[in-house]
Structures are given as structure tokens and as C-alpha cells.
Scaffold this motif. Structure first.
Motif, short mmCIF file in Angstrom:
data_model
loop_
_atom_site.label_atom_id
_atom_site.label_comp_id
_atom_site.label_asym_id
_atom_site.label_seq_id
_atom_site.Cartn_x
_atom_site.Cartn_y
_atom_site.Cartn_z
N CYS A 185 16.50 73.39 20.62
CA CYS A 185 17.48 72.33 20.41
C CYS A 185 17.50 71.90 18.95
CB CYS A 185 17.22 71.14 21.32
SG CYS A 185 15.78 70.17 20.86
N ASP A 186 18.59 71.24 18.57
CA ASP A 186 18.74 70.76 17.19
C ASP A 186 18.42 69.27 17.07
OD1 ASP A 186 19.62 73.26 16.33
OD2 ASP A 186 21.68 72.83 16.94
N GLU A 187 17.85 68.72 18.09
CA GLU A 187 17.55 67.29 18.14
C GLU A 187 16.62 66.87 17.01
OE1 GLU A 187 15.37 64.27 21.34
OE2 GLU A 187 15.87 66.33 21.89
N ALA A 188 16.93 65.74 16.41
CA ALA A 188 16.07 65.19 15.36
C ALA A 188 14.73 64.81 15.96
CB ALA A 188 16.72 63.97 14.71
N SER A 189 13.65 65.15 15.26
CA SER A 189 12.32 64.82 15.72
C SER A 189 11.37 64.78 14.54
CB SER A 189 11.83 65.86 16.74
OG SER A 189 10.46 65.66 17.04
N ILE A 190 10.47 63.82 14.58
CA ILE A 190 9.46 63.71 13.53
C ILE A 190 8.56 64.96 13.51
CG2 ILE A 190 7.75 62.54 14.98
CD1 ILE A 190 7.02 60.82 12.56
N ASN A 205 2.55 74.76 22.01
CA ASN A 205 3.50 75.81 22.38
C ASN A 205 4.76 75.23 23.01
OD1 ASN A 205 1.92 77.91 21.45
ND2 ASN A 205 0.98 78.33 23.45
N LEU A 206 4.59 74.24 23.88
CA LEU A 206 5.75 73.61 24.52
C LEU A 206 6.61 72.86 23.50
CD1 LEU A 206 4.09 72.23 27.78
CD2 LEU A 206 5.59 74.22 27.57
N ALA A 207 5.95 72.18 22.56
CA ALA A 207 6.70 71.45 21.54
C ALA A 207 7.47 72.41 20.64
CB ALA A 207 5.74 70.59 20.71
N LYS A 208 6.84 73.51 20.26
CA LYS A 208 7.52 74.49 19.40
C LYS A 208 8.74 75.08 20.10
CE LYS A 208 3.65 75.95 16.47
NZ LYS A 208 2.70 77.05 16.15
N ARG A 209 8.62 75.31 21.42
CA ARG A 209 9.77 75.82 22.15
C ARG A 209 10.91 74.82 22.16
NH1 ARG A 209 9.43 78.08 28.28
NH2 ARG A 209 9.30 75.85 28.80
N GLN A 210 10.57 73.55 22.36
CA GLN A 210 11.59 72.51 22.33
C GLN A 210 12.27 72.45 20.96
OE1 GLN A 210 12.53 69.77 24.50
NE2 GLN A 210 11.34 70.46 26.26
N LEU A 211 11.47 72.54 19.91
CA LEU A 211 12.02 72.47 18.55
C LEU A 211 12.93 73.66 18.25
CD1 LEU A 211 8.77 71.31 16.72
CD2 LEU A 211 10.89 69.98 16.93
N ALA A 220 3.39 61.22 18.09
CA ALA A 220 4.84 61.04 18.01
C ALA A 220 5.39 60.51 19.33
CB ALA A 220 5.51 62.37 17.66
N ALA A 221 4.83 60.97 20.45
CA ALA A 221 5.27 60.48 21.75
C ALA A 221 4.96 58.99 21.89
CB ALA A 221 4.60 61.27 22.87
N LYS A 222 3.78 58.60 21.46
CA LYS A 222 3.41 57.18 21.53
C LYS A 222 4.32 56.34 20.64
CE LYS A 222 -1.16 57.87 20.97
NZ LYS A 222 -2.60 57.53 20.86
N ALA A 223 4.85 56.95 19.57
CA ALA A 223 5.75 56.24 18.67
C ALA A 223 7.20 56.26 19.15
CB ALA A 223 5.66 56.85 17.27
N GLY A 224 7.46 56.98 20.26
CA GLY A 224 8.78 56.97 20.86
C GLY A 224 9.68 58.13 20.52
N ASP A 225 9.17 59.15 19.83
CA ASP A 225 9.97 60.33 19.52
C ASP A 225 10.40 61.00 20.83
OD1 ASP A 225 10.50 62.50 17.14
OD2 ASP A 225 9.96 63.51 19.02
N ALA A 226 11.70 61.17 21.02
CA ALA A 226 12.22 61.62 22.32
C ALA A 226 11.74 63.02 22.68
CB ALA A 226 13.75 61.56 22.31
N LEU A 227 11.77 63.94 21.72
CA LEU A 227 11.35 65.30 22.00
C LEU A 227 9.86 65.35 22.34
CD1 LEU A 227 12.46 68.49 20.09
CD2 LEU A 227 10.05 68.14 20.66
N ALA A 228 9.06 64.64 21.57
CA ALA A 228 7.62 64.59 21.84
C ALA A 228 7.34 63.94 23.19
CB ALA A 228 6.90 63.84 20.72
#
Length: 315
Positions: free
Chosen positions: A205-210, A196-202, A225-233
Motif C-alpha cells: 500500500c501507499d499509505e503514509a506511515s512513520i 516481515n508483516l510490516a514490510k509486506r504492508q509497506l 509506532a503502533a503505540k503512537a497511533g500509526d495506522a499501518l503499524a
């Protein structure tokens, strides 16, 4: 003469049953369906019949069976009575008394999250410690408290409802928790909350994210994705780990455990998760308990029946 006990983990879909030696060695495990029709009237008789069948097949005498422990999805009073298990159709049921009458064996009952914590303390990630707090991070957030090797259930059987600690302001979460409050730990640290938190972020914002490539999105996707360094994740993961670290610090001020054990499906994120929680925990913890370790649960789906068996084996 070898001594045995049975551990039962009663879920809304299946009942997991294990035969254990009294020193905690699992001999055999199996499952039967949970028949919830007619307000779950057949559940305990089904369990009794399955256990009796195993006793017969293994040619065990009643003297060889120390007893049966059972974990149920609801608060339990006096190792016996539940006052409602909605997903089983149960109202007020004296679980231990009824199962004992059906089997002729000693029976103890406890909340399923509490027996999972006891299982981890006895044979899993918390082995060797007498005082543990377990966070179970799955669809919701559950918890269990073990003090001096004993389950802490509280006055109404509701001790360990860690997921319903109000840990943040309502604007930091999505919607309302199943308990009716806003800002609960479960809304941030459960698999559902993470998504739910990730969907709200997506959305906001228009930020690129995997994460934009996943449909449906899962908590595993977010944490990978967070472990891989995706900023939003990473922002979502940090919010979740901060909430868990803060909750653990609050709990430590009251309970001061030897160790925190992290289990449930979300815990598959591994040391990335435990180290993140520990980092925030140390920011908030009282200095005397700031070095409390965080470890991963190790028993998986066997934790419930293991802890249930432990109730009648050693405790």
C-alpha cells in the motif's frame, strides 16, 4: 552450613552460569564462551571447569552444593539426554550424565525455554502460581509449560513448542516457517515475523506511515509506532496480538493455567502488548478460563539460569 546450587543457561554463543542459594537468591553470575567447534566437544568440560573454579574460589565443599541444573537449546528426554542441538553441533548427548561425571555433582537438564518458564514461576513474573504457560517472543517464539510446579516436557521433550502451532492460513504470513510449515504463530508474533508483516504492508500500500523512515526496520519500531497511533503499524500489532490471544485460548482449553507469562525481547512493549493479547484471548477463550491474567516476565536474561538452578534446588 549454607547450601548452594548452580544454574547454567547454555546458548549458542555464550554460557550463562549462576551461583544460587537453595531458596533462589542469586549470589554471583558470569559467562563463558560456547566453543562449538568439533561438534561442541569442549562445551561440557568448559562448564565443569568454570564451576569447579567457582567452588574453589568460594571454598565450597561438595556437600554444600545441591547440584547443577542446565538448560539447553533443544528437546531433552528424562532430564538428561538431547537428541540434537544443531547450533551446538551436538547429536545424541547425555548431558546430565556427562556433566555429572565431570563435576561429581548431581545434574538435571531441560530445554532452555522450559527452564526459563520455571525460573519465572519460581522467582519472576509467575511467582506465587503453580501452573503457568510462558510465551517467549524473540527472534522466534518459544514456550514453556509448568504444571503443579513441574516442567511439562512431553513424550519426546517437545512440549511447549508454542511457536509452531499453525494459527492462521498461509496467505496471512510471509514465506515459510523454519519448521517447514506455513501459518505458524512464530511467523506472526516473533520479532522476525512482525518485521516481515510490516514490510509486506509497506510494499502493498501507499499509505503514509512513520515506519517508512526506518532502515533497517525492527519489531520495536513497529510496536512503538503502533503505540503512537500509526495506522499501518497498528494493523500489524493487532494481527500479532490476535494470533497470540487465539493461541493462548487454545492452550487454556488443554492446560488451564493460573497465569500466562509473556517474555522475550518483544515483551518490552509492556502492558500495551499484554492488554492487547488479553483482549483477543477473552474473545476466544472458554468461559471458565476467560479471566486468566497475562503478566510480563521479570527476570530477563537471568530466567534460564534461575530456572535451571530451581530444577535441583526445589523440584
Amino acid at each position: 552450613m549454607d547450601q548452594f546450587c548452580f544454574g547454567v543457561d547454555l546458548g549458542g554463543t555464550t554460557v550463562k552460569i549462576g551461583l544460587f542459594t537453595v531458596d533462589g537468591m542469586l549470589q554471583e553470575k558470569w559467562e563463558i564462551p560456547t566453543r562449538t567447534e568439533n561438534q561442541g566437544a569442549a562445551i561440557l568440560s568448559d562448564i565443569a571447569a568454570s564451576i569447579q573454579n567457582k567452588v574453589d574460589v568460594r571454598h565450597l565443599t561438595k556437600e554444600q552444593v545441591t547440584g547443577i541444573g542446565i538448560g539447553v537449546p533443544g528437546p531433552v528426554l528424562n532430564e538428561n539426554r538431547v537428541q540434537g542441538c544443531v547450533n551446538l553441533g551436538w547429536g545424541n548427548v547425555c548431558v546430565a550424565d556427562e556433566l555429572s561425571a565431570l563435576t561429581g555433582m548431581k545434574v538435571k537438564a531441560a530445554n532452555d525455554a522450559n527452564v526459563a518458564a520455571l525460573g519465572e514461576q519460581w522467582q519472576g513474573g509467575g511467582k506465587g502460581y503453580q501452573n503457568i504457560v510462558m510465551f517467549t517472543l524473540g527472534t522466534g517464539v518459544g514456550g514453556g509449560i509448568i504444571q503443579n510446579g513441574q516442567i511439562v516436557s512431553g513424550a519426546n521433550g517437545a512440549a511447549g513448542e508454542i511457536g509452531h502451532m499453525v494459527i492462521t492460513e498461509p496467505e496471512n504470513v510471509v514465506g515459510t516457517c523454519g519448521c517447514g510449515h506455513q501459518g505458524c504463530l512464530e511467523q506472526i508474533a516473533s520479532a522476525t515475523g512482525i518485521v516481515n508483516l510490516a514490510k509486506r504492508q509497506l510494499t502493498e500500500c501507499d499509505e503514509a506511515s512513520i515506519l517508512r523512515q526506518y532502515a533497517p526496520l525492527t519489531a520495536k519500531d513497529v510496536l512503538d509506532a503502533a503505540k503512537a497511533g500509526d495506522a499501518l503499524a497498528c494493523r500489524v500489532a493487532e494481527q500479532m496480538m490476535q494470533a497470540l490471544g487465539r493461541a493462548a485460548a487454545y492452550i487454556a482449553c488443554v492446560m488451564n493455567p493460573d497465569v500466562f507469562v509473556i517474555g522475550g525481547g518483544v515483551s518490552r512493549a509492556g502492558e500495551y502488548l499484554t492488554e492487547g493479547i488479553r483482549r483477543y484471548y477473552q474473545q476466544y477463550a472458554f468461559h471458565a478460563s476467560a479471566e486468566t491474567p497475562f503478566v510480563l516476565a521479570s527476570l530477563g536474561n537471568d530466567a534460564g539460569m534461575t530456572g535451571a538452578a530451581g530444577m535441583v534446588c526445589n523440584f
